[in-house]
Design a protein around this motif. Structure first.
Motif, PDB file in Angstrom:
ATOM      1  N   MET A   1       0.850  -1.180   0.000  1.00  0.00           N
ATOM      2  CA  MET A   1       0.000   0.000   0.000  1.00  0.00           C
ATOM      3  C   MET A   1       0.893   1.239   0.000  1.00  0.00           C
ATOM      4  SD  MET A   1      -3.335  -0.868   2.282  1.00  0.00           S
ATOM      5  CE  MET A   1      -2.763   0.243   3.532  1.00  0.00           C
ATOM      6  N   ASN A   2       1.087   1.830  -1.176  1.00  0.00           N
ATOM      7  CA  ASN A   2       1.966   2.993  -1.276  1.00  0.00           C
ATOM      8  C   ASN A   2       1.372   4.088  -2.144  1.00  0.00           C
ATOM      9  OD1 ASN A   2       2.129   1.672  -3.685  1.00  0.00           O
ATOM     10  ND2 ASN A   2       4.358   1.725  -3.835  1.00  0.00           N
ATOM     11  N   ASP A   3       0.036   4.107  -2.263  1.00  0.00           N
ATOM     12  CA  ASP A   3      -0.602   5.089  -3.131  1.00  0.00           C
ATOM     13  C   ASP A   3      -1.633   5.910  -2.364  1.00  0.00           C
ATOM     14  OD1 ASP A   3       0.824   4.181  -5.292  1.00  0.00           O
ATOM     15  OD2 ASP A   3      -0.824   3.043  -6.179  1.00  0.00           O
ATOM     16  N   VAL A   4      -1.766   7.163  -2.799  1.00  0.00           N
ATOM     17  CA  VAL A   4      -2.957   7.947  -2.501  1.00  0.00           C
ATOM     18  C   VAL A   4      -3.793   7.897  -3.760  1.00  0.00           C
ATOM     19  CG1 VAL A   4      -3.881  10.241  -2.015  1.00  0.00           C
ATOM     20  CG2 VAL A   4      -1.844   9.438  -0.798  1.00  0.00           C
ATOM     21  N   LEU A   5      -4.995   7.370  -3.662  1.00  0.00           N
ATOM     22  CA  LEU A   5      -5.866   7.145  -4.815  1.00  0.00           C
ATOM     23  C   LEU A   5      -6.762   8.364  -5.017  1.00  0.00           C
ATOM     24  CD1 LEU A   5      -7.035   5.051  -6.898  1.00  0.00           C
ATOM     25  CD2 LEU A   5      -8.619   4.367  -5.089  1.00  0.00           C
ATOM     26  N   PHE A   6      -6.837   8.836  -6.261  1.00  0.00           N
ATOM     27  CA  PHE A   6      -7.706   9.976  -6.563  1.00  0.00           C
ATOM     28  C   PHE A   6      -8.629   9.636  -7.718  1.00  0.00           C
ATOM     29  CE2 PHE A   6      -8.651  13.903  -8.928  1.00  0.00           C
ATOM     30  CZ  PHE A   6      -9.326  14.590  -7.919  1.00  0.00           C
ATOM     31  N   GLY A   7      -9.927   9.862  -7.513  1.00  0.00           N
ATOM     32  CA  GLY A   7     -10.916   9.607  -8.557  1.00  0.00           C
ATOM     33  C   GLY A   7     -11.097  10.818  -9.456  1.00  0.00           C
ATOM     34  N   VAL A   8     -10.777  10.658 -10.739  1.00  0.00           N
ATOM     35  CA  VAL A   8     -10.885  11.739 -11.724  1.00  0.00           C
ATOM     36  C   VAL A   8     -12.237  11.646 -12.420  1.00  0.00           C
ATOM     37  CG1 VAL A   8      -9.930  12.725 -13.834  1.00  0.00           C
ATOM     38  CG2 VAL A   8      -8.396  11.806 -12.079  1.00  0.00           C
ATOM     39  N   ASP A   9     -13.011  12.727 -12.357  1.00  0.00           N
ATOM     40  CA  ASP A   9     -14.307  12.777 -13.031  1.00  0.00           C
ATOM     41  C   ASP A   9     -14.099  13.254 -14.467  1.00  0.00           C
ATOM     42  OD1 ASP A   9     -16.876  13.098 -13.895  1.00  0.00           O
ATOM     43  OD2 ASP A   9     -17.547  14.284 -12.184  1.00  0.00           O
ATOM     44  N   PRO A  10     -14.461  12.437 -15.475  1.00  0.00           N
ATOM     45  CA  PRO A  10     -14.272  12.866 -16.867  1.00  0.00           C
ATOM     46  C   PRO A  10     -15.081  14.101 -17.228  1.00  0.00           C
ATOM     47  CG  PRO A  10     -14.655  10.497 -16.734  1.00  0.00           C
ATOM     48  CD  PRO A  10     -14.963  11.057 -15.380  1.00  0.00           C
ATOM     49  N   ARG A  11     -16.175  14.341 -16.511  1.00  0.00           N
ATOM     50  CA  ARG A  11     -17.048  15.460 -16.868  1.00  0.00           C
ATOM     51  C   ARG A  11     -16.532  16.792 -16.332  1.00  0.00           C
ATOM     52  NH1 ARG A  11     -20.176  10.993 -15.767  1.00  0.00           N
ATOM     53  NH2 ARG A  11     -21.669  10.398 -17.387  1.00  0.00           N
ATOM     54  N   GLU A  12     -15.903  16.765 -15.170  1.00  0.00           N
ATOM     55  CA  GLU A  12     -15.423  18.010 -14.580  1.00  0.00           C
ATOM     56  C   GLU A  12     -14.368  17.693 -13.532  1.00  0.00           C
ATOM     57  OE1 GLU A  12     -17.213  22.218 -12.904  1.00  0.00           O
ATOM     58  OE2 GLU A  12     -18.471  20.430 -13.015  1.00  0.00           O
ATOM     59  N   LEU A  13     -13.175  18.245 -13.686  1.00  0.00           N
ATOM     60  CA  LEU A  13     -12.070  17.942 -12.784  1.00  0.00           C
ATOM     61  C   LEU A  13     -12.243  18.721 -11.481  1.00  0.00           C
ATOM     62  CD1 LEU A  13      -9.372  16.469 -12.444  1.00  0.00           C
ATOM     63  CD2 LEU A  13      -8.243  18.509 -13.377  1.00  0.00           C
ATOM     64  N   PRO A  14     -12.321  18.024 -10.337  1.00  0.00           N
ATOM     65  CA  PRO A  14     -12.486  18.702  -9.046  1.00  0.00           C
ATOM     66  C   PRO A  14     -11.139  19.217  -8.531  1.00  0.00           C
ATOM     67  CG  PRO A  14     -12.474  16.340  -8.707  1.00  0.00           C
ATOM     68  CD  PRO A  14     -12.322  16.551 -10.202  1.00  0.00           C
ATOM     69  N   ILE A  15     -10.800  20.457  -8.847  1.00  0.00           N
ATOM     70  CA  ILE A  15      -9.486  21.006  -8.527  1.00  0.00           C
ATOM     71  C   ILE A  15      -9.177  20.997  -7.023  1.00  0.00           C
ATOM     72  CG2 ILE A  15      -7.974  23.013  -8.750  1.00  0.00           C
ATOM     73  CD1 ILE A  15      -8.535  21.565 -11.358  1.00  0.00           C
ATOM     74  N   PRO A  16     -10.085  21.460  -6.144  1.00  0.00           N
ATOM     75  CA  PRO A  16      -9.745  21.421  -4.707  1.00  0.00           C
ATOM     76  C   PRO A  16      -9.415  20.017  -4.210  1.00  0.00           C
ATOM     77  CG  PRO A  16     -11.647  22.825  -5.081  1.00  0.00           C
ATOM     78  CD  PRO A  16     -11.386  22.115  -6.375  1.00  0.00           C
ATOM     79  N   ALA A  17     -10.168  19.025  -4.661  1.00  0.00           N
ATOM     80  CA  ALA A  17      -9.898  17.658  -4.229  1.00  0.00           C
ATOM     81  C   ALA A  17      -8.575  17.149  -4.785  1.00  0.00           C
ATOM     82  CB  ALA A  17     -11.043  16.738  -4.665  1.00  0.00           C
ATOM     83  N   LEU A  18      -8.266  17.485  -6.042  1.00  0.00           N
ATOM     84  CA  LEU A  18      -7.005  17.066  -6.639  1.00  0.00           C
ATOM     85  C   LEU A  18      -5.815  17.667  -5.902  1.00  0.00           C
ATOM     86  CD1 LEU A  18      -5.294  15.743  -8.845  1.00  0.00           C
ATOM     87  CD2 LEU A  18      -5.737  17.741 -10.285  1.00  0.00           C
ATOM     88  N   VAL A  19      -5.898  18.954  -5.599  1.00  0.00           N
ATOM     89  CA  VAL A  19      -4.799  19.610  -4.880  1.00  0.00           C
ATOM     90  C   VAL A  19      -4.647  19.017  -3.486  1.00  0.00           C
ATOM     91  CG1 VAL A  19      -4.000  21.810  -3.924  1.00  0.00           C
ATOM     92  CG2 VAL A  19      -4.963  21.721  -6.226  1.00  0.00           C
ATOM     93  N   TRP A  20      -5.768  18.722  -2.827  1.00  0.00           N
ATOM     94  CA  TRP A  20      -5.701  18.104  -1.499  1.00  0.00           C
ATOM     95  C   TRP A  20      -4.999  16.752  -1.577  1.00  0.00           C
ATOM     96  CZ3 TRP A  20      -6.385  14.147   1.718  1.00  0.00           C
ATOM     97  CH2 TRP A  20      -6.513  14.385   3.096  1.00  0.00           C
ATOM     98  N   ALA A  21      -5.374  15.937  -2.563  1.00  0.00           N
ATOM     99  CA  ALA A  21      -4.777  14.610  -2.706  1.00  0.00           C
ATOM    100  C   ALA A  21      -3.286  14.702  -3.002  1.00  0.00           C
ATOM    101  CB  ALA A  21      -5.495  13.844  -3.816  1.00  0.00           C
ATOM    102  N   ALA A  22      -2.898  15.627  -3.867  1.00  0.00           N
ATOM    103  CA  ALA A  22      -1.483  15.784  -4.200  1.00  0.00           C
ATOM    104  C   ALA A  22      -0.688  16.257  -2.988  1.00  0.00           C
ATOM    105  CB  ALA A  22      -1.326  16.771  -5.362  1.00  0.00           C
ATOM    106  N   ASP A  23      -1.259  17.185  -2.237  1.00  0.00           N
ATOM    107  CA  ASP A  23      -0.580  17.682  -1.045  1.00  0.00           C
ATOM    108  C   ASP A  23      -0.403  16.569  -0.017  1.00  0.00           C
ATOM    109  OD1 ASP A  23       0.469  20.073   0.397  1.00  0.00           O
ATOM    110  OD2 ASP A  23      -1.097  19.537   1.819  1.00  0.00           O
ATOM    111  N   GLU A  24      -1.419  15.734   0.135  1.00  0.00           N
ATOM    112  CA  GLU A  24      -1.330  14.626   1.097  1.00  0.00           C
ATOM    113  C   GLU A  24      -0.309  13.591   0.641  1.00  0.00           C
ATOM    114  OE1 GLU A  24      -2.599  12.827   4.760  1.00  0.00           O
ATOM    115  OE2 GLU A  24      -2.786  14.837   3.881  1.00  0.00           O
ATOM    116  N   ALA A  25      -0.271  13.301  -0.653  1.00  0.00           N
ATOM    117  CA  ALA A  25       0.722  12.357  -1.162  1.00  0.00           C
ATOM    118  C   ALA A  25       2.131  12.885  -0.939  1.00  0.00           C
ATOM    119  CB  ALA A  25       0.477  12.085  -2.647  1.00  0.00           C
TER     120      ALA A  25
END
Length: 330
Positions: A1-25
């Motif tokens: 287990m070495n990943d932070v998993l992020f769900g990408v929505d094809p219809r609209e990219l959730p920028i706040p959630a993406l930045v949060w996930a990247a910061d946590e990783a």
């Protein structure tokens, strides 16, 4: 287990959630895995359905590229991986939580019926069945006061023990303090406020956080008992917290009923990123188990994230990068 998993929505990219996930990783020194799922066409023999499926796949490919480019711009050196999968988004992400440290998704604030029944619903089914903690991000974290504060909801059961363990470790990573909150119904009896009643009400809370201060001496832990409805009171605490952590103890039945009423209410009301931690024991014990002896997990050694918490990321040229709130995704 070495990943932070992020769900990408094809219809609209959730920028706040993406930045949060990247910061946590980056904070945890882990790889960020970006996953986009393309739902199957309802009728593979209808031209319109096939056309919509192809268009959605193209959008998913583009969303993955855009997400990875943004992450690389904001966090130089962060390891990433992308994955485009055919299948229902909730199922695809659920299957990958078995090998992830965290799963992060955005939220569209759907109504309760839409969350459970809609084919685009991801948050509730994922929260109900994930093997790892799930983070639901609707907006960026609040700018914290010093020190930043994490809140963990405690009810005295097994699920809250796992939530406290996660919350203490997260607070240590962020160099933050931890506010452990138990919410009890308002008492109509005046003698309930007596010293003996006060001590009795705090006993399950104290039992859940016992030992963690010694294990994590860098984390200041504050215990607090509030009165009222759990979802309402915890939602109020989220207004000044950088993260709210709760345990998931719902069992059986439809996916929307597995997460419990408090978690379901917080999905609609929490004003900061909400982390739902699954109970590892599988079976919820009664409240008496909160006082039982239990071994504390070893404290992991991880690299520290050096960027100040609550500040906007910077690009390679050193300029602050702003991002809008906007609606979330899955």
């Amino acid at each position: 287990m070495n990943d932070v998993l992020f769900g990408v929505d094809p219809r609209e990219l959730p920028i706040p959630a993406l930045v949060w996930a990247a910061d946590e990783a980056a904070r945890r020194g882990l790889r960020l895995r970006l996953v986009a799922a393309v739902p199957p066409a309802h009728d593979r023999f209808l031209y319109d359905e096939l056309g919509r499926g192809r268009a959605l796949r193209i959008r998913a490919e583009s969303a993955l590229v855009n997400a990875e480019d943004l992450v690389r711009e904001l966090y130089e050196g962060l390891r990433t991986a992308t994955e485009l999968v055919d299948g229902a988004p909730a199922t695809v992400l659920r299957d990958r939580t078995a090998h992830a440290v965290l799963a992060v998704v955005g939220s569209r604030r759907l109504g309760r019926a839409s969350e459970v029944l809609s084919e685009r619903s991801v948050v509730v089914p994922l929260v109900a069945r994930a093997d790892c903690p799930v983070v639901v991000v609707r907006a960026p974290e609040h700018r914290p006061v010093h020190p930043p504060t994490l809140v963990v909801g405690v009810d005295g059961g097994t699920a809250c023990q796992d939530a406290v363990a996660f919350a203490v470790d997260e607070a240590s990573l962020r160099e933050a303090r931890l506010r452990a909150v138990m919410v009890r119904p308002r008492s109509r009896l005046s003698h309930d406020d007596a010293d003996e009643g006060f001590v009795e009400r705090r006993r399950p809370l104290s039992a859940c956080v016992a030992g963690w201060a010694e294990r994590y001496p860098d984390v200041g832990i504050v215990e607090e008992v509030l009165h009222g409805h759990p979802a309402e009171q915890l939602a109020l605490t989220s207004q000044v917290a950088v993260v709210l952590v709760v345990g998931r103890r719902g069992r059986g039945g439809r996916s929307g009923m597995r997460i419990g009423s408090t978690v379901h209410g917080l999905l609609h009301r929490a004003d900061c990123p909400l982390i739902i931690v699954p109970c590892r024991s599988g079976e919820e014990r009664n409240d008496d188990s909160a006082g039982a002896e239990r071994p504390l997990p070893e404290r992991p050694e991880r690299p520290r994230h050096t960027a100040p918490l609550g500040t906007a990321p910077h690009n390679r040229a050193g300029r602050r990068v702003g991002y809008g709130v906007g609606p979330g995704s899955v």
